[in-house]
Write a protein that holds these residues in place. Sequence first.
Motif, PDB file in Angstrom:
ATOM      1  N   THR A 147       0.785  -1.113   0.017  1.00  0.00           N
ATOM      2  CA  THR A 147       0.034   0.071  -0.058  1.00  0.00           C
ATOM      3  C   THR A 147       0.864   1.194   0.055  1.00  0.00           C
ATOM      4  O   THR A 147       0.674   2.311  -0.718  1.00  0.00           O
ATOM      5  N   LEU A 148       1.941   1.367   0.810  1.00  0.00           N
ATOM      6  CA  LEU A 148       2.835   2.454   0.706  1.00  0.00           C
ATOM      7  C   LEU A 148       3.528   2.504  -0.559  1.00  0.00           C
ATOM      8  O   LEU A 148       3.661   3.813  -1.018  1.00  0.00           O
ATOM      9  N   VAL A 149       3.733   1.558  -1.297  1.00  0.00           N
ATOM     10  CA  VAL A 149       4.251   1.509  -2.769  1.00  0.00           C
ATOM     11  C   VAL A 149       3.402   2.220  -3.674  1.00  0.00           C
ATOM     12  O   VAL A 149       3.660   3.067  -4.306  1.00  0.00           O
ATOM     13  N   ALA A 150       2.176   1.914  -3.450  1.00  0.00           N
ATOM     14  CA  ALA A 150       1.136   2.286  -4.302  1.00  0.00           C
ATOM     15  C   ALA A 150       0.868   3.841  -3.911  1.00  0.00           C
ATOM     16  O   ALA A 150       0.804   4.823  -5.091  1.00  0.00           O
ATOM     17  N   GLU A 151       0.899   4.225  -2.679  1.00  0.00           N
ATOM     18  CA  GLU A 151       0.810   5.531  -2.421  1.00  0.00           C
ATOM     19  C   GLU A 151       2.145   6.531  -2.807  1.00  0.00           C
ATOM     20  O   GLU A 151       1.858   7.629  -3.250  1.00  0.00           O
ATOM     21  N   ALA A 152       3.086   5.873  -3.045  1.00  0.00           N
ATOM     22  CA  ALA A 152       4.325   6.428  -3.591  1.00  0.00           C
ATOM     23  C   ALA A 152       4.245   6.473  -5.184  1.00  0.00           C
ATOM     24  O   ALA A 152       5.338   7.002  -5.711  1.00  0.00           O
ATOM     25  N   GLY A 153       3.286   6.194  -5.800  1.00  0.00           N
ATOM     26  CA  GLY A 153       3.305   6.150  -7.085  1.00  0.00           C
ATOM     27  C   GLY A 153       4.059   4.995  -7.689  1.00  0.00           C
ATOM     28  O   GLY A 153       4.334   4.943  -9.114  1.00  0.00           O
ATOM     29  N   PHE A 154       4.194   3.844  -7.165  1.00  0.00           N
ATOM     30  CA  PHE A 154       4.787   2.670  -7.477  1.00  0.00           C
ATOM     31  C   PHE A 154       6.445   3.032  -8.050  1.00  0.00           C
ATOM     32  O   PHE A 154       6.823   2.548  -9.157  1.00  0.00           O
ATOM     33  N   ASP A 155       6.995   3.932  -7.359  1.00  0.00           N
ATOM     34  CA  ASP A 155       8.250   4.167  -7.752  1.00  0.00           C
ATOM     35  C   ASP A 155       9.095   2.913  -7.244  1.00  0.00           C
ATOM     36  O   ASP A 155       9.243   2.510  -6.179  1.00  0.00           O
ATOM     37  N   GLU A 156       9.961   2.380  -8.026  1.00  0.00           N
ATOM     38  CA  GLU A 156      10.452   1.118  -8.032  1.00  0.00           C
ATOM     39  C   GLU A 156      11.503   1.340  -6.886  1.00  0.00           C
ATOM     40  O   GLU A 156      11.747   0.270  -6.104  1.00  0.00           O
ATOM     41  N   SER A 157      12.509   2.215  -6.958  1.00  0.00           N
ATOM     42  CA  SER A 157      13.462   2.483  -5.860  1.00  0.00           C
ATOM     43  C   SER A 157      12.845   2.578  -4.544  1.00  0.00           C
ATOM     44  O   SER A 157      13.159   1.803  -3.384  1.00  0.00           O
ATOM     45  N   TYR A 158      11.610   3.394  -4.320  1.00  0.00           N
ATOM     46  CA  TYR A 158      11.124   3.715  -2.957  1.00  0.00           C
ATOM     47  C   TYR A 158      10.599   2.185  -2.797  1.00  0.00           C
ATOM     48  O   TYR A 158      10.436   1.777  -1.605  1.00  0.00           O
ATOM     49  N   ALA A 159      10.068   1.474  -3.437  1.00  0.00           N
ATOM     50  CA  ALA A 159       9.207   0.071  -3.395  1.00  0.00           C
ATOM     51  C   ALA A 159      10.187  -0.937  -2.911  1.00  0.00           C
ATOM     52  O   ALA A 159      10.318  -1.372  -1.932  1.00  0.00           O
ATOM     53  N   ARG A 160      11.541  -0.972  -3.235  1.00  0.00           N
ATOM     54  CA  ARG A 160      12.398  -1.890  -2.786  1.00  0.00           C
ATOM     55  C   ARG A 160      12.813  -1.630  -1.314  1.00  0.00           C
ATOM     56  O   ARG A 160      12.950  -2.431  -0.249  1.00  0.00           O
ATOM     57  N   ALA A 161      13.224  -0.140  -1.196  1.00  0.00           N
ATOM     58  CA  ALA A 161      13.654   0.129   0.136  1.00  0.00           C
ATOM     59  C   ALA A 161      12.672  -0.019   1.210  1.00  0.00           C
ATOM     60  O   ALA A 161      12.704  -0.435   2.267  1.00  0.00           O
ATOM     61  N   ALA A 162      11.419   0.530   0.910  1.00  0.00           N
ATOM     62  CA  ALA A 162      10.286   0.318   2.016  1.00  0.00           C
ATOM     63  C   ALA A 162       9.924  -1.161   2.176  1.00  0.00           C
ATOM     64  O   ALA A 162       9.948  -1.398   3.514  1.00  0.00           O
ATOM     65  N   ILE A 163       9.791  -1.970   1.064  1.00  0.00           N
ATOM     66  CA  ILE A 163       9.520  -3.359   1.432  1.00  0.00           C
ATOM     67  C   ILE A 163      10.790  -4.025   2.283  1.00  0.00           C
ATOM     68  O   ILE A 163      10.592  -4.820   3.202  1.00  0.00           O
ATOM     69  N   LEU A 164      11.899  -3.620   1.926  1.00  0.00           N
ATOM     70  CA  LEU A 164      13.144  -4.333   2.723  1.00  0.00           C
ATOM     71  C   LEU A 164      13.073  -3.909   4.139  1.00  0.00           C
ATOM     72  O   LEU A 164      13.279  -4.733   4.848  1.00  0.00           O
ATOM     73  N   LYS A 165      12.675  -2.693   4.249  1.00  0.00           N
ATOM     74  CA  LYS A 165      12.718  -1.962   5.730  1.00  0.00           C
ATOM     75  C   LYS A 165      11.738  -2.584   6.340  1.00  0.00           C
ATOM     76  O   LYS A 165      11.782  -3.100   7.669  1.00  0.00           O
ATOM     77  N   LYS A 166      10.367  -2.718   5.812  1.00  0.00           N
ATOM     78  CA  LYS A 166       9.477  -3.326   6.729  1.00  0.00           C
ATOM     79  C   LYS A 166       9.841  -4.804   7.036  1.00  0.00           C
ATOM     80  O   LYS A 166       9.584  -5.348   7.878  1.00  0.00           O
ATOM     81  N   THR A 167      10.245  -5.696   6.150  1.00  0.00           N
ATOM     82  CA  THR A 167      10.542  -6.914   6.261  1.00  0.00           C
ATOM     83  C   THR A 167      11.637  -7.040   7.153  1.00  0.00           C
ATOM     84  O   THR A 167      11.677  -7.970   8.171  1.00  0.00           O
ATOM     85  N   VAL A 168      12.792  -6.288   7.215  1.00  0.00           N
ATOM     86  CA  VAL A 168      13.632  -6.330   8.286  1.00  0.00           C
ATOM     87  C   VAL A 168      13.147  -6.111   9.664  1.00  0.00           C
ATOM     88  O   VAL A 168      13.483  -6.797  10.587  1.00  0.00           O
ATOM     89  N   ASP A 169      12.215  -4.917   9.897  1.00  0.00           N
ATOM     90  CA  ASP A 169      11.487  -4.772  10.978  1.00  0.00           C
ATOM     91  C   ASP A 169      10.844  -6.003  11.518  1.00  0.00           C
ATOM     92  O   ASP A 169      10.862  -6.190  12.774  1.00  0.00           O
ATOM     93  N   LYS A 170      10.097  -6.611  10.775  1.00  0.00           N
ATOM     94  CA  LYS A 170       9.322  -7.760  11.202  1.00  0.00           C
ATOM     95  C   LYS A 170      10.085  -8.723  11.488  1.00  0.00           C
ATOM     96  O   LYS A 170       9.951  -9.251  12.754  1.00  0.00           O
ATOM     97  N   ILE A 171      11.271  -9.062  11.016  1.00  0.00           N
ATOM     98  CA  ILE A 171      12.162 -10.113  11.436  1.00  0.00           C
ATOM     99  C   ILE A 171      12.927  -9.604  12.879  1.00  0.00           C
ATOM    100  O   ILE A 171      12.841 -10.560  13.700  1.00  0.00           O
ATOM    101  N   LYS A 172      13.080  -8.438  12.869  1.00  0.00           N
ATOM    102  CA  LYS A 172      13.939  -7.956  14.072  1.00  0.00           C
ATOM    103  C   LYS A 172      12.587  -8.070  15.257  1.00  0.00           C
ATOM    104  O   LYS A 172      13.155  -8.236  16.516  1.00  0.00           O
ATOM    105  N   ALA A 173      11.522  -7.707  15.007  1.00  0.00           N
ATOM    106  CA  ALA A 173      10.475  -7.825  16.245  1.00  0.00           C
ATOM    107  C   ALA A 173      10.435  -9.397  16.501  1.00  0.00           C
ATOM    108  O   ALA A 173       9.838  -9.412  17.991  1.00  0.00           O
ATOM    109  N   VAL A 174      10.471 -10.317  15.806  1.00  0.00           N
ATOM    110  CA  VAL A 174      10.392 -11.949  16.297  1.00  0.00           C
ATOM    111  C   VAL A 174      11.893 -12.277  16.882  1.00  0.00           C
ATOM    112  O   VAL A 174      11.650 -13.033  17.860  1.00  0.00           O
TER     113      VAL A 174
END
Length: 194
Positions: A123-150
């Motif tokens: 959803t964040l990627v869509a809100e940012a206009g599907f910018d590829e660079s933003y998409a990669r960074a946002a998904i990576l950050k969220k994934t890392v945050d999820k793993i760190k929470a566990v």
Amino acid sequence: MITKCPVCDSENIEIKKDFRTLIVPLAEPVQQEISVCHCNDCMSDILLDSESKKVVQSRILERAKESVPTLLKKVNECGYSDSRLERALGLAPHTINRWKQGTQVSAAAIALSRFVSILPELTLVAEAGFDESYARAAILKKTVDKIKAVDSSVRSFYLNTDVFKAAGIVAFNNAASNEKAELSSFAQPALMEV
């Protein structure tokens, strides 16, 4: 009706009815009725027939449609409202609500619900206009945050130079002393252009 074993021609056979479980992604499985010829002499099991493919496919589609409200509720629980999803994804107003009510649920709606329930940050990627660079960074950050929470022993790193950008996570065998670092098997550092 079959009277002999298709493998050894023995008449010492039994016809058994059974069920096969068919997996439906992110939904309840579907049971398919099958008939099997079991030969008591050669011990062969031969699949004879089963419910028609159309009937089974119809039940699979129904299960997938039934899963949509649960998947969308999962996205809502991550902080994304129905209206926010509709705006970000360019959907007509009240589309998500109709899907939750089980109406107008297409194959595309099922697929979109599956993707967004697994990665709500799309959803964040869509809100940012599907910018590829933003998409990669946002998904990576969220994934890392999820793993760190566990796993509290996980540490993340980000490297940004003129030549390349890298990001990843490292898990330590002994988090207290950090003596021996070992790359995590579920998310190894990834070199990528961001």
